[in-house]
Design a protein around this motif. Structure first.
Motif, PDB file in Angstrom:
ATOM      1  N   ARG A  85      -1.275  -4.761   5.996  1.00 45.79           N
ATOM      2  CA  ARG A  85      -2.147  -4.805   7.117  1.00 45.79           C
ATOM      3  C   ARG A  85      -3.239  -4.320   7.195  1.00 45.79           C
ATOM      4  O   ARG A  85      -4.404  -4.531   7.545  1.00 45.79           O
ATOM      5  CB  ARG A  85      -1.406  -4.178   8.457  1.00 45.79           C
ATOM      6  CG  ARG A  85      -0.405  -4.864   8.974  1.00 45.79           C
ATOM      7  CD  ARG A  85       0.469  -4.123   9.957  1.00 45.79           C
ATOM      8  NE  ARG A  85       1.168  -2.748   9.192  1.00 45.79           N
ATOM      9  CZ  ARG A  85       1.982  -2.110   9.943  1.00 45.79           C
ATOM     10  NH1 ARG A  85       2.251  -2.324  11.215  1.00 45.79           N
ATOM     11  NH2 ARG A  85       2.831  -0.900   9.291  1.00 45.79           N
ATOM     12  N   THR A 105      10.603   7.085   1.059  1.00 41.29           N
ATOM     13  CA  THR A 105       9.611   6.442   1.278  1.00 41.29           C
ATOM     14  C   THR A 105       9.272   6.772   2.774  1.00 41.29           C
ATOM     15  O   THR A 105      10.144   7.422   3.408  1.00 41.29           O
ATOM     16  CB  THR A 105       9.572   4.917   1.154  1.00 41.29           C
ATOM     17  OG1 THR A 105      10.616   4.424   2.304  1.00 41.29           O
ATOM     18  CG2 THR A 105       9.901   4.533  -0.150  1.00 41.29           C
ATOM     19  N   ASN A 130       8.157  -7.808  -0.483  1.00 41.60           N
ATOM     20  CA  ASN A 130       8.777  -6.499  -0.353  1.00 41.60           C
ATOM     21  C   ASN A 130       8.505  -6.004   1.232  1.00 41.60           C
ATOM     22  O   ASN A 130       9.392  -5.485   1.771  1.00 41.60           O
ATOM     23  CB  ASN A 130       7.921  -5.467  -1.225  1.00 41.60           C
ATOM     24  CG  ASN A 130       7.891  -4.148  -0.864  1.00 41.60           C
ATOM     25  OD1 ASN A 130       8.883  -3.517  -0.933  1.00 41.60           O
ATOM     26  ND2 ASN A 130       6.976  -3.493   0.053  1.00 41.60           N
ATOM     27  N   VAL A 179      15.682   5.018  -0.511  1.00 46.55           N
ATOM     28  CA  VAL A 179      14.638   5.091  -1.528  1.00 46.55           C
ATOM     29  C   VAL A 179      13.788   6.269  -0.397  1.00 46.55           C
ATOM     30  O   VAL A 179      13.444   6.066   0.623  1.00 46.55           O
ATOM     31  CB  VAL A 179      13.912   4.081  -1.733  1.00 46.55           C
ATOM     32  CG1 VAL A 179      12.757   4.366  -2.922  1.00 46.55           C
ATOM     33  CG2 VAL A 179      14.714   3.152  -2.535  1.00 46.55           C
ATOM     34  N   THR A 205       0.888  -1.100   0.011  1.00 45.67           N
ATOM     35  CA  THR A 205      -0.081  -0.056  -0.016  1.00 45.67           C
ATOM     36  C   THR A 205       0.849   1.362  -0.002  1.00 45.67           C
ATOM     37  O   THR A 205       0.620   2.419  -0.019  1.00 45.67           O
ATOM     38  CB  THR A 205      -0.791   0.164   1.243  1.00 45.67           C
ATOM     39  OG1 THR A 205      -0.246  -0.251   2.295  1.00 45.67           O
ATOM     40  CG2 THR A 205      -1.806  -0.887   1.015  1.00 45.67           C
ATOM     41  N   LYS A 246      17.984  -8.698   6.796  1.00 47.90           N
ATOM     42  CA  LYS A 246      18.081  -8.346   5.036  1.00 47.90           C
ATOM     43  C   LYS A 246      19.270  -9.232   4.727  1.00 47.90           C
ATOM     44  O   LYS A 246      19.252  -9.846   3.519  1.00 47.90           O
ATOM     45  CB  LYS A 246      18.386  -6.831   4.972  1.00 47.90           C
ATOM     46  CG  LYS A 246      17.213  -6.136   5.278  1.00 47.90           C
ATOM     47  CD  LYS A 246      15.809  -6.486   4.328  1.00 47.90           C
ATOM     48  CE  LYS A 246      14.840  -5.682   4.393  1.00 47.90           C
ATOM     49  NZ  LYS A 246      13.653  -6.124   3.795  1.00 47.90           N
ATOM     50  N   ILE A 295       7.908   1.217  -1.775  1.00 43.46           N
ATOM     51  CA  ILE A 295       8.428   0.536  -2.908  1.00 43.46           C
ATOM     52  C   ILE A 295       7.341  -0.703  -3.322  1.00 43.46           C
ATOM     53  O   ILE A 295       7.292  -0.877  -4.485  1.00 43.46           O
ATOM     54  CB  ILE A 295       9.730  -0.187  -2.351  1.00 43.46           C
ATOM     55  CG1 ILE A 295      10.927   0.838  -2.227  1.00 43.46           C
ATOM     56  CG2 ILE A 295      10.346  -1.254  -3.470  1.00 43.46           C
ATOM     57  CD1 ILE A 295      12.219   0.409  -1.299  1.00 43.46           C
ATOM     58  N   TYR A 350      18.087  -5.153  11.896  1.00 47.27           N
ATOM     59  CA  TYR A 350      17.652  -5.025  10.466  1.00 47.27           C
ATOM     60  C   TYR A 350      18.565  -5.473   9.470  1.00 47.27           C
ATOM     61  O   TYR A 350      18.034  -6.207   8.559  1.00 47.27           O
ATOM     62  CB  TYR A 350      17.082  -3.438  10.458  1.00 47.27           C
ATOM     63  CG  TYR A 350      16.828  -3.192   8.894  1.00 47.27           C
ATOM     64  CD1 TYR A 350      15.677  -3.468   8.420  1.00 47.27           C
ATOM     65  CD2 TYR A 350      17.735  -2.572   8.024  1.00 47.27           C
ATOM     66  CE1 TYR A 350      15.073  -3.365   7.017  1.00 47.27           C
ATOM     67  CE2 TYR A 350      17.382  -2.139   6.727  1.00 47.27           C
ATOM     68  CZ  TYR A 350      15.736  -2.442   6.413  1.00 47.27           C
ATOM     69  OH  TYR A 350      15.667  -2.228   5.207  1.00 47.27           O
ATOM     70  N   ASP A 387      -1.081  -9.059   9.027  1.00 48.25           N
ATOM     71  CA  ASP A 387       0.224  -8.537   9.712  1.00 48.25           C
ATOM     72  C   ASP A 387       1.141  -9.493   9.776  1.00 48.25           C
ATOM     73  O   ASP A 387       1.163 -10.424  10.427  1.00 48.25           O
ATOM     74  CB  ASP A 387      -0.213  -8.167  11.177  1.00 48.25           C
ATOM     75  CG  ASP A 387       0.736  -7.361  11.902  1.00 48.25           C
ATOM     76  OD1 ASP A 387       2.086  -7.350  11.306  1.00 48.25           O
ATOM     77  OD2 ASP A 387       0.629  -6.696  12.608  1.00 48.25           O
TER      78      ASP A 387
HETATM   79  N1  LIG Z   1      13.031   2.791   1.742  1.00 49.85           N
HETATM   80  C1  LIG Z   1      14.178   2.664   1.887  1.00 49.85           C
HETATM   81  O1  LIG Z   1      15.144   3.316   1.751  1.00 49.85           O
HETATM   82  C2  LIG Z   1      14.617   1.184   1.838  1.00 49.85           C
HETATM   83  C3  LIG Z   1      16.000   0.805   1.634  1.00 49.85           C
HETATM   84  C4  LIG Z   1      16.408  -0.311   1.659  1.00 49.85           C
HETATM   85  C5  LIG Z   1      15.486  -1.373   1.598  1.00 49.85           C
HETATM   86  N2  LIG Z   1      14.205  -1.121   1.781  1.00 49.85           N
HETATM   87  C6  LIG Z   1      13.105  -2.191   2.070  1.00 49.85           C
HETATM   88  O2  LIG Z   1      12.143  -2.217   0.971  1.00 49.85           O
HETATM   89  C7  LIG Z   1      11.177  -2.712   1.438  1.00 49.85           C
HETATM   90  C8  LIG Z   1       9.694  -1.714   1.519  1.00 49.85           C
HETATM   91  O3  LIG Z   1      10.124  -0.510   2.045  1.00 49.85           O
HETATM   92  P1  LIG Z   1       9.391   1.014   2.050  1.00 49.85           P
HETATM   93  O4  LIG Z   1      10.487   2.021   2.348  1.00 49.85           O
HETATM   94  O5  LIG Z   1       8.641   1.053   0.679  1.00 49.85           O
HETATM   95  O6  LIG Z   1       8.661   0.918   3.397  1.00 49.85           O
HETATM   96  P2  LIG Z   1       7.274   1.895   3.656  1.00 49.85           P
HETATM   97  O7  LIG Z   1       6.982   2.830   2.672  1.00 49.85           O
HETATM   98  O8  LIG Z   1       7.237   2.132   4.966  1.00 49.85           O
HETATM   99  O9  LIG Z   1       5.959   0.736   3.150  1.00 49.85           O
HETATM  100  C9  LIG Z   1       5.752  -0.538   3.977  1.00 49.85           C
HETATM  101  C10 LIG Z   1       4.728  -1.330   3.363  1.00 49.85           C
HETATM  102  O10 LIG Z   1       4.436  -2.509   4.039  1.00 49.85           O
HETATM  103  C11 LIG Z   1       3.069  -2.572   4.748  1.00 49.85           C
HETATM  104  N3  LIG Z   1       3.629  -3.331   6.218  1.00 49.85           N
HETATM  105  C12 LIG Z   1       4.397  -2.569   6.962  1.00 49.85           C
HETATM  106  N4  LIG Z   1       4.434  -3.438   8.114  1.00 49.85           N
HETATM  107  C13 LIG Z   1       3.753  -4.544   7.807  1.00 49.85           C
HETATM  108  C14 LIG Z   1       3.185  -5.583   8.493  1.00 49.85           C
HETATM  109  N5  LIG Z   1       3.790  -6.081   9.738  1.00 49.85           N
HETATM  110  N6  LIG Z   1       2.315  -6.570   7.893  1.00 49.85           N
HETATM  111  C15 LIG Z   1       1.848  -6.306   6.878  1.00 49.85           C
HETATM  112  N7  LIG Z   1       2.266  -5.366   5.943  1.00 49.85           N
HETATM  113  C16 LIG Z   1       2.960  -4.328   6.559  1.00 49.85           C
HETATM  114  C17 LIG Z   1       2.785  -1.026   4.894  1.00 49.85           C
HETATM  115  O11 LIG Z   1       1.341  -1.154   4.713  1.00 49.85           O
HETATM  116  P3  LIG Z   1       0.243  -1.033   6.043  1.00 49.85           P
HETATM  117  O12 LIG Z   1       0.962   0.120   7.148  1.00 49.85           O
HETATM  118  O13 LIG Z   1      -0.944  -0.871   5.382  1.00 49.85           O
HETATM  119  O14 LIG Z   1       0.518  -2.675   6.733  1.00 49.85           O
HETATM  120  C18 LIG Z   1       3.226  -0.424   3.405  1.00 49.85           C
HETATM  121  O15 LIG Z   1       2.497  -0.918   2.472  1.00 49.85           O
HETATM  122  C19 LIG Z   1      11.190  -3.152   2.930  1.00 49.85           C
HETATM  123  O16 LIG Z   1      11.389  -4.472   3.102  1.00 49.85           O
HETATM  124  C20 LIG Z   1      12.528  -2.370   3.146  1.00 49.85           C
HETATM  125  O17 LIG Z   1      13.061  -2.900   4.374  1.00 49.85           O
HETATM  126  C21 LIG Z   1      13.664  -0.102   1.959  1.00 49.85           C
END
Ligand SMILES: NC(=O)c1ccc[n+]([C@@H]2O[C@H](COP(=O)([O-])OP(=O)(O)OC[C@H]3O[C@@H](n4cnc5c(N)ncnc54)[C@H](OP(=O)(O)O)[C@@H]3O)[C@@H](O)[C@H]2O)c1
Length: 313
Positions: free
Chosen positions: A80, A236, A132, A234, A57, A205, A60, A201, A106
């Motif tokens: 969630r 986010t 993801n 990224v 939602t 990973k 990424i 964390y 969740d």
């Molecule tokens: N952003 C970065 O800089 C970065 C860098 C390296 C790696 N990553 C990795 O990329 C992935 C996505 O990151 P993002 O930055 O896009 O995160 P984000 O913007 O915080 O989005 C997280 C998504 O996961 C859902 N979510 C979170 N906790 C959950 C749970 N316990 N159960 C089910 N759904 C859950 C959230 O929706 P709801 O709240 O509605 O559940 C949301 O859709 C992650 O694995 C992260 O570790 C991100």
């Protein structure tokens, strides 16, 4: 004697050049030439009608969902919040004329959620799985002083590791039977560079990356592509970066780049500026490990102090 020495040094230089080329050529191909000049050879439509995205939602995950919908894939969106899932499903369905299915679970909960997910996926021809979903601490922190430590550590391990393992377990059998499928596991650059104060964390990973690497070898000969994607920053909610930059792109820009690497690189940052950053950090770390560790630790401590000051105000 001198001609023997000359021959030996010539041979040593030859071996050195071969070794450098063995690294440089694949690096250039996987990070720059392949994705940007040739593009991914994968045709998603030939893999199956449905793609699954966890954590779909925001950020990424939502960008992968939109990009796969653009390729004509029907989507199973998992996160969630049911209201957020419904909004995203509606937005994507109307924009790309595809079907969606939503599953509100969740991933920090017990493994019973996987029976629910498996039940919902029954009868769907799944060609793509994007693992993801992931979580981290709210700011860099020392291992022993993570707020609400026991719960937080359990949640990170369950959400980041158990989800990837179980989702693959659910989806792989049908992919193997059909001899085709793509699994994209989102790891993090943090898994491959020193990353103190985000220890659990980063380690979670590293699991995702290692699991993907070996699974790719196990099932590659069955026609399955397993890709480990290791983003740097990224823009986010998780990174708390609001304004995208070249080094911290928007999720849409990041995913557009990462998609071009499928079928080209099985272990990738997905975005060439991140690949340059990863390479630079790892070269410095290999040459001056102590200095690099000290520098990164003081950088993370500064980020921690800034976050704590912000929380106090
Ligand atoms: N952003 C970065 O800089 C970065 C860098 C390296 C790696 N990553 C990795 O990329 C992935 C996505 O990151 P993002 O930055 O896009 O995160 P984000 O913007 O915080 O989005 C997280 C998504 O996961 C859902 N979510 C979170 N906790 C959950 C749970 N316990 N159960 C089910 N759904 C859950 C959230 O929706 P709801 O709240 O509605 O559940 C949301 O859709 C992650 O694995 C992260 O570790 C991100």
């Amino acid at each position: 004697m001198s001609s023997w020495l000359g021959w030996f040094s010539g041979f040593a230089v030859f071996v050195l050049i071969v070794q450098i080329l063995r690294f440089v050529v694949p690096w250039l191909y996987e990070n720059i030439i392949g994705p940007n000049f040739f593009g991914s050879p994968i045709k998603f439509g030939e893999l199956g009608e449905w793609a699954i995205v966890t954590g779909a939602t925001e950020g990424i995950g939502k960008s992968y969902a939109k990009a796969l919908a653009k390729e004509g894939q029907n989507l199973v969106l998992i996160s969630r919040s049911k209201p957020k899932l419904d909004d995203v499903a509606k937005e994507i369905e109307s924009k790309y004329q595809i079907q969606t299915k939503t599953i509100a679970v969740d991933f920090t909960e017990s493994t019973e959620i996987y029976s629910t997910i498996e039940q919902q996926l029954k009868d769907l021809k799944v060609g793509v799985l994007v693992n993801n979903v992931g979580m981290s601490y709210s700011n860099p922190e020392y291992f022993l002083t993570i707020p609400n430590r026991d719960k937080m550590l359990g949640d990170i391990v369950t959400c980041n590791i158990v989800s990837v393992t179980n989702m693959c377990k659910i989806v792989l059998p049908a992919m193997v039977e059909r001899q085709k499928g793509v699994i994209i596991n989102i790891s993090s650059m943090a898994a491959t560079i020193p990353n103190p104060l985000l220890t659990v964390y980063s380690a979670s990973k590293a699991f995702v990356d290692k699991f993907s690497e070996d699974l790719a070898t196990e099932y590659g000969k069955k026609g399955i592509i397993v890709q480990s994607v290791l983003p740097g920053f990224v823009a986010t909610n998780m990174s708390k970066i609001r304004k995208p930059t070249w080094m911290a792109p928007s999720a849409d820009r990041y995913v557009a780049s990462a998609l071009k690497t499928i079928g080209i690189a099985r272990h990738t940052t997905g975005y060439y500026p991140h690949a340059i950053m990863q390479l630079t950090i790892n070269i410095i770390h290999a040459l001056l490990p102590e200095t690099a560790n000290r520098f990164i630790l003081s950088h993370m401590e500064a980020l921690r102090a800034k976050a704590l000051r912000k929380k106090e105000t």
